[in-house]
Structures are given as C-alpha cells and as structure tokens.
Design a protein around this motif. Sequence first.
Motif, PDB file in Angstrom:
ATOM      1  N   VAL A  53       0.848  -1.213   0.000  1.00 24.94           N
ATOM      2  CA  VAL A  53       0.000   0.000   0.000  1.00 24.94           C
ATOM      3  C   VAL A  53       0.874   1.249   0.000  1.00 24.94           C
ATOM      4  CG1 VAL A  53      -1.810   1.226   1.240  1.00 24.94           C
ATOM      5  CG2 VAL A  53      -1.749  -1.248   1.283  1.00 24.94           C
ATOM      6  N   HIS A  54       0.498   2.218  -0.841  1.00 24.24           N
ATOM      7  CA  HIS A  54       1.232   3.492  -0.883  1.00 24.24           C
ATOM      8  C   HIS A  54       0.669   4.469   0.145  1.00 24.24           C
ATOM      9  CE1 HIS A  54       3.298   3.181  -5.040  1.00 24.24           C
ATOM     10  NE2 HIS A  54       3.403   2.075  -4.334  1.00 24.24           N
ATOM     11  N   GLY A  55      -0.657   4.495   0.224  1.00 20.71           N
ATOM     12  CA  GLY A  55      -1.300   5.426   1.150  1.00 20.71           C
ATOM     13  C   GLY A  55      -1.232   6.861   0.649  1.00 20.71           C
ATOM     14  N   GLY A  56      -1.836   7.758   1.391  1.00 18.62           N
ATOM     15  CA  GLY A  56      -1.832   9.169   0.992  1.00 18.62           C
ATOM     16  C   GLY A  56      -2.560   9.993   2.024  1.00 18.62           C
ATOM     17  N   ALA A  57      -2.899  11.202   1.634  1.00 18.61           N
ATOM     18  CA  ALA A  57      -3.578  12.114   2.559  1.00 18.61           C
ATOM     19  C   ALA A  57      -4.906  11.508   3.032  1.00 18.61           C
ATOM     20  CB  ALA A  57      -3.830  13.443   1.862  1.00 18.61           C
ATOM     21  N   GLN A  58      -5.251  11.779   4.264  1.00 16.92           N
ATOM     22  CA  GLN A  58      -6.483  11.218   4.863  1.00 16.92           C
ATOM     23  C   GLN A  58      -7.701  12.015   4.388  1.00 16.92           C
ATOM     24  OE1 GLN A  58      -6.693   8.417   7.165  1.00 16.92           O
ATOM     25  NE2 GLN A  58      -4.743   8.131   6.124  1.00 16.92           N
ATOM     26  N   THR A  59      -8.070  11.776   3.133  1.00 14.36           N
ATOM     27  CA  THR A  59      -9.173  12.523   2.532  1.00 14.36           C
ATOM     28  C   THR A  59     -10.507  11.794   2.654  1.00 14.36           C
ATOM     29  OG1 THR A  59      -8.562  11.513   0.440  1.00 14.36           O
ATOM     30  CG2 THR A  59      -7.738  13.745   0.834  1.00 14.36           C
ATOM     31  N   GLY A  60     -10.468  10.561   3.094  1.00 10.77           N
ATOM     32  CA  GLY A  60     -11.683   9.754   3.108  1.00 10.77           C
ATOM     33  C   GLY A  60     -12.691  10.165   4.166  1.00 10.77           C
ATOM     34  N   ALA A  61     -12.220  10.554   5.331  1.00 11.07           N
ATOM     35  CA  ALA A  61     -13.060  10.987   6.452  1.00 11.07           C
ATOM     36  C   ALA A  61     -14.223  10.013   6.703  1.00 11.07           C
ATOM     37  CB  ALA A  61     -13.603  12.400   6.193  1.00 11.07           C
ATOM     38  N   GLY A  62     -13.938   8.752   6.564  1.00 16.45           N
ATOM     39  CA  GLY A  62     -14.945   7.737   6.872  1.00 16.45           C
ATOM     40  C   GLY A  62     -16.022   7.548   5.826  1.00 16.45           C
ATOM     41  N   GLU A 111      -5.817   0.592  -0.471  1.00 20.07           N
ATOM     42  CA  GLU A 111      -5.516   2.011  -0.767  1.00 20.07           C
ATOM     43  C   GLU A 111      -6.624   2.914  -0.233  1.00 20.07           C
ATOM     44  OE1 GLU A 111      -2.883   3.388  -1.729  1.00 20.07           O
ATOM     45  OE2 GLU A 111      -1.702   1.847  -2.738  1.00 20.07           O
ATOM     46  N   LEU A 112      -7.869   2.491  -0.390  1.00 22.01           N
ATOM     47  CA  LEU A 112      -8.994   3.296   0.099  1.00 22.01           C
ATOM     48  C   LEU A 112      -8.940   3.425   1.635  1.00 22.01           C
ATOM     49  CD1 LEU A 112     -11.862   1.862  -2.142  1.00 22.01           C
ATOM     50  CD2 LEU A 112     -11.133   4.249  -2.122  1.00 22.01           C
ATOM     51  N   LYS A 113      -8.749   2.303   2.300  1.00 18.89           N
ATOM     52  CA  LYS A 113      -8.715   2.318   3.771  1.00 18.89           C
ATOM     53  C   LYS A 113      -7.555   3.178   4.279  1.00 18.89           C
ATOM     54  CE  LYS A 113     -10.802  -2.226   4.565  1.00 18.89           C
ATOM     55  NZ  LYS A 113     -10.497  -3.635   4.822  1.00 18.89           N
ATOM     56  N   SER A 114      -6.412   3.089   3.586  1.00 20.66           N
ATOM     57  CA  SER A 114      -5.241   3.852   4.039  1.00 20.66           C
ATOM     58  C   SER A 114      -5.465   5.360   3.919  1.00 20.66           C
ATOM     59  CB  SER A 114      -4.008   3.445   3.238  1.00 20.66           C
ATOM     60  OG  SER A 114      -4.089   3.973   1.929  1.00 20.66           O
ATOM     61  N   ARG A 115      -6.485   5.754   3.133  1.00 14.20           N
ATOM     62  CA  ARG A 115      -6.798   7.182   2.981  1.00 14.20           C
ATOM     63  C   ARG A 115      -8.015   7.586   3.810  1.00 14.20           C
ATOM     64  NH1 ARG A 115      -4.113   5.633  -1.509  1.00 14.20           N
ATOM     65  NH2 ARG A 115      -2.803   7.177  -2.539  1.00 14.20           N
ATOM     66  N   SER A 187       2.808  -6.230  -9.833  1.00 15.43           N
ATOM     67  CA  SER A 187       2.697  -5.468  -8.589  1.00 15.43           C
ATOM     68  C   SER A 187       3.070  -4.013  -8.837  1.00 15.43           C
ATOM     69  CB  SER A 187       3.620  -6.053  -7.515  1.00 15.43           C
ATOM     70  OG  SER A 187       3.214  -7.347  -7.181  1.00 15.43           O
ATOM     71  N   ASP A 188       4.151  -3.818  -9.588  1.00 12.02           N
ATOM     72  CA  ASP A 188       4.568  -2.457  -9.933  1.00 12.02           C
ATOM     73  C   ASP A 188       3.507  -1.770 -10.803  1.00 12.02           C
ATOM     74  OD1 ASP A 188       6.527  -0.324  -9.978  1.00 12.02           O
ATOM     75  OD2 ASP A 188       6.855  -0.834 -12.088  1.00 12.02           O
ATOM     76  N   GLY A 189       2.915  -2.538 -11.713  1.00 14.41           N
ATOM     77  CA  GLY A 189       1.847  -1.997 -12.558  1.00 14.41           C
ATOM     78  C   GLY A 189       0.650  -1.551 -11.737  1.00 14.41           C
ATOM     79  N   MET A 190       0.258  -2.372 -10.748  1.00 15.72           N
ATOM     80  CA  MET A 190      -0.878  -1.990  -9.887  1.00 15.72           C
ATOM     81  C   MET A 190      -0.543  -0.730  -9.102  1.00 15.72           C
ATOM     82  SD  MET A 190      -2.893  -5.191  -8.192  1.00 15.72           S
ATOM     83  CE  MET A 190      -1.480  -6.036  -7.540  1.00 15.72           C
ATOM     84  N   SER A 191       0.690  -0.646  -8.579  1.00 22.43           N
ATOM     85  CA  SER A 191       1.101   0.555  -7.834  1.00 22.43           C
ATOM     86  C   SER A 191       0.967   1.797  -8.702  1.00 22.43           C
ATOM     87  CB  SER A 191       2.563   0.426  -7.386  1.00 22.43           C
ATOM     88  OG  SER A 191       2.692  -0.573  -6.439  1.00 22.43           O
TER      89      SER A 191
END
Lengths: 220, 168
Positions: A53-62, A111-115, A187-191
């Motif tokens: 997982v790359h993750g990113g800014a916490q934009t999901g806010a649940g 990825e979604l959960k990590s955001r 895996s690299d392609g998915m990233s």
Amino acid sequence: MSGASGADFGQGQQAQGIHMKRIGKAAWAAGFAALCLSGCATQEDVVPVPYKVHGGAQTGAGHAVALTVTDARTQDRTKIANKSNAYGMEMAAIRADRAVTAIVQDAFEAELKSRGFSIGGGGANASVAINRFYTTFQAQGAMGDVKLHVSVTPAGGAEIYDREIDVMGIEPSVFWTVGNNASAALSDGMSKAFDVLFSDPAFLAALEKGGSSSDIKAGS
Amino acid sequence: MTAKNIICALGLTALLGGCAVHSSEAVKVLPSDVIKNARIYTITIKGVPEDVSGDFKPELEKMLKLATTDCAQGQSWLNLEVTVTQLKKSNAGKAFLVGDSNVVKGQARLVDPTSGAVVGDYDIGYSVGGGGLGGALIMSQAESQMARGFAKQVCDTAFPGHKRFQRI
C-alpha cells in the motif's frame, strides 16, 4: 597375409568404434546445446501477486465506498504471463494463485482504507473493470501491462466519474522468465495504476460526494 | 572433447531446425455433446493486427475453413468468431545466428447462431521457433505458417480428439 588382413580388420573395427563414440558424444553435445537454447520453461508457475500500500492524505473521512471489480480481459484470460524460451516462444503458463479480481480488489480496498475511506454500502459505488493484467518478458525486463477502467456512481445516481488507466509496470533486468518476475512487474503496474487514480482530484471528489449526482470530469 | 567434436556439435546445432509449441487454453469449454456434433456455419474474423499484410486475413479464413471442415463434421451449426491480437514474425538474420520465433495469439469464440450465446471461448497461442539455417528456412513464410497453426489450434483446442487433418 591373412594374419595381416585380420589385424587390419581388427584395427578398422576399433577405429570405427572410436568414430561412432565421437559421433555419439557430438550428438549429446548438440542435444545439450539445443536444450540450453530451449530453456527449462515447460513447467507452470503459480505465484502470488503481492501489493504494498502506498497510502496518501487522509481525505476519506470515513466516507463509505462500495467496490466492485470485474474481469473484462479479452486476451490471456487464464494466466498472468507465459514463460518463454531463448527463441521467444511462449512456453508454460504463469498463473496467479488466486483470481485477478480478488488481487485488484484487495489492493484497491487497502488504498482506500489507508486514505480514511470505509468499505461498504451507503456511499459511492466504485467499479473497476480489469481489461489487461499480463506480463511480457522483453530485453529491458519484465513488463507488467495493467489496464483498468474505473467508474464511480453515487448511491442511486448516474455515473459521475469515468477513466481508463493504462500503465506498464517494470521489473528491470530479469534473466529468467519465471513467475516471481512476472508478478513483480504486475505489482509495480498496480502501484502505478493506483498512483494515477488517487492522484486525480476528480476521483477523490467523486468518492467523497457519495450520494451527490453532480458531474465530475476525470483528471479535472 | 576435442576441437573436432566441438566443431561437429556446433555444426549439428547450426543445422537444427525448429519446433512448434502451443499455449492455447479454454476459457469456456464446449459441452461434450456439442463437440461431437458441431459444424461451423460462418467464420468471422473480427480483427487482425495492423502490421500484417493484406494476404493474412484471407489466408487465415481459408485455413480456418479447411481445418474446421475436417474437425467439426457434425450436424449442429455454430458460428466461429476469431480475433488475432498478435502476430510476431521472426527476423531471418537473428533466426540464423541466435534463433528466433514466429508467434500468433488471439481468441476463438463459438456462438450458437439461434440464441447468439457464446458456447465455447478459447485463447489461442501458437509459436514456431528455431535456430540455424534450418530454423531460418522453417520460419520464412511467417504469415501463412501462423494462419495454418492458428487454424489447427482452434480445432485441437475446441474439438479435441478430432480426426487427422485432411486438407491442411
């Protein structure tokens, strides 16, 4: 006279025997060379396709996102690569240890959960169609061709986001056309695919809007 | 091993021809009763790669017609839809020096003409590779060789156990 002839005959037979042995050795050597050229690529590989997982800014806010992943591949539908020999001929199949839809779904959910998004109904519906998920082995390395079609639809509304993602993952400088190299390229392609998707503000906006049906253009 | 043996071995290797392998797989297998009773009604080539010559498509159509006439001799009509997605032709110089291959890949779908349902679906893959003088000669007619190979693969994969080909 006859003794001499017998000796000649014996020597001739011995020479012929040595000659036959040499031909035999040469044939074995030729066979070995041919085997080396063809490679040992006749056994199938079944491999996992891991994802980090790359993750990113916490934009999901649940915000809830319901995710649907479908297999829309039109070629190479039963495998993720083929081993190949020195001549470039396709040999044994390389397969993923589980369905490619499950692989992509798990990676996308991570990825979604990590955001900060939650997975479930009540919000936006994200659909991913896998159009290509296949590695080819080339001079520069293993090339993981990943093509996805992503769309987002709010609950009970019309589609508000739609995008084709076409990326090439790379596992450079590989020598063997084996399963681990094929899966590393994918895996690299998915990233790369998810990097493209999650760096698109319109995609994140579409997910956040959830129930809203206002039109959002990809890449805006 | 003496130098003479090594030269002999290299000479034999250089004269080596080629071999053919297939990587065809079923995505949806025809029911066994359909395999026994099928006959091809129409053949549609839905797509070929852009870099093939104008001769390839009619050649493939001809080969498919000849092959399926041999391998599907039943009474139940099916339509055959074919898409060729890749045709790689060998380079003669490379083939002679280090070896190369001709490769063809695509899909073959068998459709019930009355319902329009896809009853059989196959990924087709066929390649001929080799090295040396023999290999270069074997691979010289890439398009016709791959058209014939693709057609045979359709029969071997979709209609296993069919009689030997009479016409191709």
